[in-house]
Scaffold this active site. Structure first.
Site, PDB file in Angstrom:
ATOM      1  N   GLY A  39      -6.386  -5.111  15.064  1.00 40.23           N
ATOM      2  CA  GLY A  39      -6.041  -6.034  14.059  1.00 40.23           C
ATOM      3  C   GLY A  39      -6.951  -6.250  12.695  1.00 40.23           C
ATOM      4  O   GLY A  39      -6.689  -6.589  11.665  1.00 40.23           O
ATOM      5  N   ASP A  41      -7.836  -4.870   9.768  1.00 39.39           N
ATOM      6  CA  ASP A  41      -7.424  -3.802   9.040  1.00 39.39           C
ATOM      7  C   ASP A  41      -7.351  -3.893   7.614  1.00 39.39           C
ATOM      8  O   ASP A  41      -6.640  -3.157   6.807  1.00 39.39           O
ATOM      9  CB  ASP A  41      -6.207  -3.123   9.687  1.00 39.39           C
ATOM     10  CG  ASP A  41      -5.214  -4.235   9.539  1.00 39.39           C
ATOM     11  OD1 ASP A  41      -5.400  -5.263   9.222  1.00 39.39           O
ATOM     12  OD2 ASP A  41      -3.899  -3.920   9.937  1.00 39.39           O
ATOM     13  N   GLU A  62       0.747  -1.250  -0.096  1.00 37.41           N
ATOM     14  CA  GLU A  62      -0.009  -0.058   0.026  1.00 37.41           C
ATOM     15  C   GLU A  62       0.819   1.313  -0.016  1.00 37.41           C
ATOM     16  O   GLU A  62       2.032   1.420   0.622  1.00 37.41           O
ATOM     17  CB  GLU A  62      -0.979   0.135   1.437  1.00 37.41           C
ATOM     18  CG  GLU A  62      -1.833  -1.083   1.323  1.00 37.41           C
ATOM     19  CD  GLU A  62      -2.521  -1.219   2.621  1.00 37.41           C
ATOM     20  OE1 GLU A  62      -3.774  -1.589   2.596  1.00 37.41           O
ATOM     21  OE2 GLU A  62      -2.137  -0.776   3.723  1.00 37.41           O
TER      22      GLU A  62
END
Lengths: 350, 350
Positions: free
Chosen positions: A232, A234, A63
């Protein structure tokens, strides 16, 4: 910052970052980051905001997360590859950069694997400052991997959490976390089930790494008045909380369009009401309203948080001296003569 | 590549890049880049394609350009700030990275200011191989800045262009270009008008830098059978060609959704027919069909071209040795023990 030669970019390596963190002190760094984050959440509206640019593959995601406050531009490169740990690699690695909006020239390049762990913990505790029950002393941490110690120390330093209840499906992770936190002023209990871990906890932090629609917390495990710090869940297809918990909670997010795709609320309708954290921090919307309210910070991480962390780091460079200069930008004497610069350089290669 | 330590990322500085280019030879590098580009244009369909992620300001733009072929991910950071030259800075600076899609770990970081100039020239000549009149000998170059010498040498090396007709609104730029190209086998004429520059040219390269809707070429300047290599019109509000030229030309682009926003064709209707260059290179659609056809390569630069350039560069690292390793990735012995790595590092700081 001292004026830099225009062609040189200060670079903070992993080694530099470790020196900066250990010299300043990890708890102090977390407190400072929390301050920088709070400043930027208060001016949230002026930032350029865009969902991260993700490149998905079977093994994970890469990302790019850009943002700008109009004067400074920042972006982070970050990967998420849950199977990396099976071959001795980090699930998440990252680096980032700040640039001058006026010229487009980079101002700093930095490792961000460590810095991301720090800013994530600082963001969690910033949210909890506004959302957790007053006087919270006990935090359950489900998932005791790379993030866990940073979370624990941030919650101790800023909120006064002194009792930790640890659980991980891998006993070794819980023991690692407890050993790393020994002597830092915590009362630590390693629990043999999630159910035991949450007993008596005012704050529940879920920070597991499996990329799946997991149910780390079921509805019956969570009593009234608790604050859930959900780290977590995500990315698409990765959640930790049962939908029933979400339905009876007040949900706080960073940037709604991104969280709808990546957060716990990917399980809910597209128009399920949520509050953005900056609205609480700026004072526009109340955070915790009473002792029975169930609050969730559905955290996925947003570019502005990385921006705040890089901004803090840049302010430490001169004082600590922990960086090196990279010869990263071509700088011909005549800006139109890039070719001449390259060709003339051959004379210096004797 | 020799196996790298997982925490180290090979970095190609400006100095390394200049050594690589001068050792291999700039014309040879351009020819190799053209080959790598041609390979990637032939497998264009398998790449992840997304318009660049742009952050605009009053003074310019900062862009991230990611792509992936499924095995390797690449991105470039690039700025465009036309007023930078007035303060002695480059209009465009850039750096880029390749990463392993399977792990998300970076494989190489490189300066790309020089590399972008090289790949832009190589892309131009790759298009011209398929679009310019057979046996072209004369190229007009309007705009004689940073890109110009690279363009000239690429067109000489791959297409056999030996006659250059230069024009720039700044005489010094044209003289700089001519001086840099002296002794490289060109017959060079510096012209005092655009109109003179295009006389007798089979190929017209427009590569000016002003951020405005300029009319570098008017309709009456361009005769039948010419190929126009339009480099400078590459962002919203920045074009070089009069609309009438576009209306009587066959227009070839890199990635249509991006070129509609940034290229010369931003002046045309959203459905004006264009051909993507990869279709020509792959053999699906003919390029030049006859001696009277007016062709335009409306080039704005696309992420796959940077990917090709980085891929070529990476293949030169072992052979040339021109790189250094950056300590960029945190690599704890236990991947879940980032905190322990940071804390234990303090013992080595005596």
């Amino acid at each position: 910052m001292t004026p830099q030669a225009v062609n040189l970019v200060p670079f903070v390596s992993v080694d530099h970052m470790m020196k900066i963190v250990t010299e300043i002190g990890v708890e102090e760094v977390l407190a400072h980051l929390c301050d920088y984050l709070e400043e930027d959440f208060k001016r949230w509206e002026l930032f350029d905001k865009t969902p991260r640019v993700a490149s998905h593959s079977v093994s994970g995601v890469i990302e790019l997360m850009p943002t700008s406050d109009g004067d400074v531009y920042g972006f982070k490169y970050v990967n998420g590859h849950p199977q990396n740990t099976t071959v001795g690699l980090q699930t998440v690695t990252a680096f980032g950069m700040l640039s001058d909006v006026t010229t487009g020239y980079p101002l700093m390049l930095s490792e961000m694997t460590i810095l991301t762990a720090l800013r994530t913990a600082a963001t969690s505790v910033l949210a909890a400052k506004y959302l957790a029950p007053t006087g919270s002393k006990t935090m359950a941490m489900i998932g005791n991997g790379s993030q866990s110690e940073f979370q624990a120390l941030a919650f101790k330093k800023i909120l006064g959490i002194t009792s930790l209840r640890l659980y991980d499906i891998d006993d070794n992770a819980a023991r690692k976390c407890a050993a790393n936190l020994a002597g830092r002023g915590f009362d630590i209990v390693i629990c043999d089930s999630k159910e035991k871990a949450v007993e008596g906890a005012e704050i529940i932090t879920t920070v597991t790494a499996d990329k799946q629609l997991a149910t780390i917390l079921t509805d019956n495990m969570v009593g009234a008045g608790v604050h859930i710090n959900a780290i977590g869940g995500d990315c698409p297809g990765k959640t930790e909380l049962h939908k029933d918990i979400l339905m009876r909670s007040d949900i706080f997010v960073e940037y709604t369009p991104q969280t709808r795709i990546e957060g716990e609320i990917q399980q809910l309708a597209h128009d399920h009401p949520v509050v953005e954290l900056w609205q609480v921090i700026k004072g526009d919307i109340p955070g915790r309203r009473g002792s029975q309210q169930l609050t969730i910070f559905d955290s996925v991480g947003f570019a502005i948080e990385d921006f705040s962390a890089l901004r803090y780091l840049r302010d430490q460079l001169d004082r600590t001296g922990h960086f090196e200069n990279l010869d990263m930008l071509a700088d011909p004497d005549d800006p139109r003569d890039l070719f001449g610069m390259v060709m003339r350089s051959v004379q210096t290669f004797a």
